[in-house]
Design a protein around this motif. Structure first.
Motif, PDB file in Angstrom:
ATOM      1  N   UNK A 551      -1.124   3.213  -9.914  1.00 25.83           N
ATOM      2  CA  UNK A 551      -0.662   2.038  -9.175  1.00 25.83           C
ATOM      3  C   UNK A 551      -0.220   2.400  -7.762  1.00 25.83           C
ATOM      4  N   UNK A 552       0.479   3.519  -7.621  1.00 27.76           N
ATOM      5  CA  UNK A 552       1.053   3.894  -6.330  1.00 27.76           C
ATOM      6  C   UNK A 552       0.138   4.774  -5.490  1.00 27.76           C
ATOM      7  N   UNK A 553      -0.935   5.261  -6.070  1.00 24.94           N
ATOM      8  CA  UNK A 553      -1.802   6.194  -5.355  1.00 24.94           C
ATOM      9  C   UNK A 553      -2.321   5.640  -4.023  1.00 24.94           C
ATOM     10  N   UNK A 554      -2.761   4.362  -3.925  1.00 22.38           N
ATOM     11  CA  UNK A 554      -3.232   3.871  -2.619  1.00 22.38           C
ATOM     12  C   UNK A 554      -2.158   3.843  -1.540  1.00 22.38           C
ATOM     13  N   UNK A 555      -0.881   3.747  -1.936  1.00 20.69           N
ATOM     14  CA  UNK A 555       0.194   3.598  -0.961  1.00 20.69           C
ATOM     15  C   UNK A 555       0.832   4.932  -0.585  1.00 20.69           C
ATOM     16  N   UNK A 556       0.633   5.956  -1.397  1.00 22.74           N
ATOM     17  CA  UNK A 556       1.191   7.261  -1.065  1.00 22.74           C
ATOM     18  C   UNK A 556       0.522   7.871   0.155  1.00 22.74           C
TER      19      UNK A 556
END
Length: 630
Positions: A551-556
């Motif tokens: 879920x957070x991979x695109x925003x990291x």
């Protein structure tokens, strides 16, 4: 001319067919050779011999047999299907079409051969006008609706561009003969689901014709007429959203996207569509850049002119205000852009892009505190604790009902300890938590008045839904704010690049040119800190789920090296706190609770390992060979 009835394959060739179906090529060759020795003039035997030779690898000999069969101008569908298999395996699509063309000339009344000719032409893909002629011939002789659709689709494919075209008008005229009857079919008592889907396919044909001609008003009226009878309700709303977006009706597109999202808030793709369209409607993602208001006379520029872009009324008002202040100060507006604050149009931070929604939520929280008549609590702390307390109340009620839903006991205990500490420190009389459910638990009301600012309304929608008890476990509502902040960063960067290009194209007397913008921009530094806090909060809330990392991979990717280290350090600290709390609770829980707690703890450690491994390449102190080994 009446169609000739095809003769069945002779009994002596059935053995060859069975051998080919079983994949026994050697047996098929042996039996086909025996047939040709007994019946040298057998057309079916030669066709089977050709297919057996092709499957055995003797392609030249197989094609020779096919040529001999075609010289007989046979119109037998079974023989032609054998020739088609040989030519298709050899990649000779044109030969398939030619064979069926000859068969249709020999027997025009054979529907099977005519259909096969259309399919062969469609597979070849180089003769769309001929496909249209064959489809019209099929419809003229046998009056089946699907043949009319084939003709209309072939006619539409001849249009090289969207807009008015003779082929599109002809396709619309053909489709007018068969009107969609989705609503009438669905209203029948014994309506079959397959029949409703067929009528919906007819509706899609009509919509495709109208969309390609740019007749969006007619297309919208047609879909609204049958919207309540589509096989899936989401299909109609998706079509409305697509039509409004293609017609550049951004306001209606935002409404359609909002309605589609509220139907099922767990659909992440619907939330992303709503956010993207809201930003486009406000003019924040316009590639042409914001259109500046009139400025003072400057030296003529030789740079190419930029096409004006459409902006929202609120954005135009901000630009006009900026230009007025520039003229009053006696400075060019482009120079004022360089020193603009977060309230200006070109340097809006996230709070500016959501149009005061954050302040509005804070006022609602303060109004809640006044309505609950609490004393001894500071308003700022009240605003800060609303979301945490609402989530805690949700977990507390679920525990009372015996429903866990995958949430870890350790996380709930941590919230409980935090709130109990706040009670002791601030003298809370206990009425705060009791009033949370009454204030936020009334359900989301979509009938309220919207502000007209699309980005603000979207932000408020996600925040208020997240505060509802029944939606406390919905990950989409928390990911939506991360997506909005990511798009805000994108808008800031685009505007900075466009502003730098404009500054490079205009030269002022005594004014130095601005250097190229560097990321991050100064006015977005607080937003980056808030962005980091949201990432950490998401990990704390959903860290025991397997999909937390994905879920957070695109925003990291938006974090730099220092913030990456802060993020990993904060997650590690939280993991240590969870271990301490788990150790204290081991003696008070049964084996089922301990097992669930251990599973949640193991999943959090796994996600922590994923974050460490995924962000390891950003560590400047890590050697390249060490990263490669990991």
């Amino acid at each position: 001319m009446a169609a000739k009835t095809p003769k069945p394959l002779p009994k002596n060739v059935k053995g060859v067919v069975e051998a080919l179906d079983q994949g026994n090529v050697k047996l098929a060759l042996k039996r086909s050779e025996a047939i040709l020795e007994r019946h040298p003039s057998s057309i079916a035997g030669r066709a089977l011999r050709a297919l057996a030779l092709e499957m055995s690898g003797s392609r030249l000999e197989a094609l020779q047999y096919c040529s001999e069969v075609r010289k007989t101008r046979s119109a037998d569908p079974q023989v032609l299907s054998l020739l088609r298999d040989v030519y298709m395996r050899a990649g000779l699509l044109g030969e398939v079409s030619a064979a069926y063309e000859a068969a249709v000339e020999e027997d025009p009344g054979n529907e099977s051969n005519t259909v096969s000719l259309f399919l062969a032409l469609a597979h070849e893909g180089n003769s769309i006008p001929r496909q249209q002629q064959v489809a019209l011939q099929l419809h003229r002789h046998w009056k089946r609706p699907q043949y009319l659709y084939w003709s209309a689709m072939a006619t539409m494919l001849q249009a090289t561009r969207a807009g008015p075209h003779r082929s599109l008008e002809l396709a619309e005229a053909l489709l007018m003969r068969v009107q969609p009857a989705v609503a009438a079919r669905a209203a029948e008592e014994d309506a079959d689901a397959e029949e409703v889907r067929d009528e919906f396919a007819v509706l899609l044909f009509h919509l495709a014709s109208l969309r390609q001609q740019g007749k969006y008003n007619q297309a919208l009226a047609l879909i609204e007429q049958h919207a309540s009878s589509t096989p899936l309700q989401g299909d109609a709303k998706q079509l409305l959203l697509t039509l409004h977006a293609e017609a550049r009706n951004v306001v209606d597109a935002v409404k359609a996207a909002r309605s589609k999202f509220l139907d099922d808030i767990d659909q992440w793709i619907s939330a992303k569509e709503y956010i993207s369209i809201a930003f486009v409607a406000e003019g924040f993602l316009t590639l042409g850049g914001p259109t500046a208001a009139p400025v003072l006379p400057t030296k003529p520029s030789t740079a190419p002119s930029r096409s004006p872009s459409k902006t929202s009324p609120r954005r135009n008002a901000l630009l006009a205000k900026q230009s007025t202040e520039a003229i009053i100060a006696g400075k060019p507006a482009v120079t004022m852009m360089r020193h603009s604050h977060k309230g200006d149009a070109v340097d809006l931070d996230f709070a500016g892009r959501v149009g005061g929604a954050i302040e509005e939520l804070a006022l609602e929280a303060k109004a809640q505190a006044r309505e609950l008549q609490l004393s001894g609590r500071d308003a700022v702390n009240k605003v800060r604790d609303v979301a945490v307390a609402s989530a805690f109340m949700s977990f507390q009620k679920k525990n009372a009902a015996g429903v866990k839903k995958g949430r870890s006991t350790a996380r709930m205990s941590l919230m409980a300890m935090s709130i109990e500490k706040q009670k002791k420190d601030k003298g809370d009389d206990g009425r705060f938590l009791e009033g949370i459910a009454e204030w936020w638990g009334g359900g989301f009301d979509d009938t309220g008045q919207l502000s007209g600012q699309c980005v603000k309304d979207a932000f408020l929608t996600f925040r208020r839904l997240a505060l509802q008890e029944e939606h406390s476990d919905c990950r989409v509502l928390y990911l939506a704010e991360l997506e909005m902040r990511a798009l805000s960063f994108c808008s800031n960067e685009m505007e900075a690049i466009q502003r730098a290009e404009a500054m490079a194209a205009v030269s002022f007397v005594g004014e130095p040119r601005d250097p190229k913008p560097t990321w991050p921009l100064p006015h977005v530094m607080p937003d980056l800190m808030h962005f980091l806090e949201l990432l950490v909060a998401y990990c704390r809330r959903f860290g025991d789920l397997d999909r937390c990392y994905t879920d957070l991979k695109p925003y990291l990717a938006l974090l730099d090296d220092s913030r990456v280290r802060q993020f990993v350090h904060r997650i590690e600290e939280f993991e240590q706190e969870q271990d301490v709390i788990s150790t204290r609770e081991d003696a008070d829980e049964n084996w089922e609770a301990n097992l669930q707690k251990e599973c949640s703890s193991a999943q959090r450690r796994l996600n922590l390992g994923r974050f460490r491994h995924g962000l390891r390449v950003l560590d400047v102190n890590a050697a390249a060979d060490e990263v490669a080994r990991e």
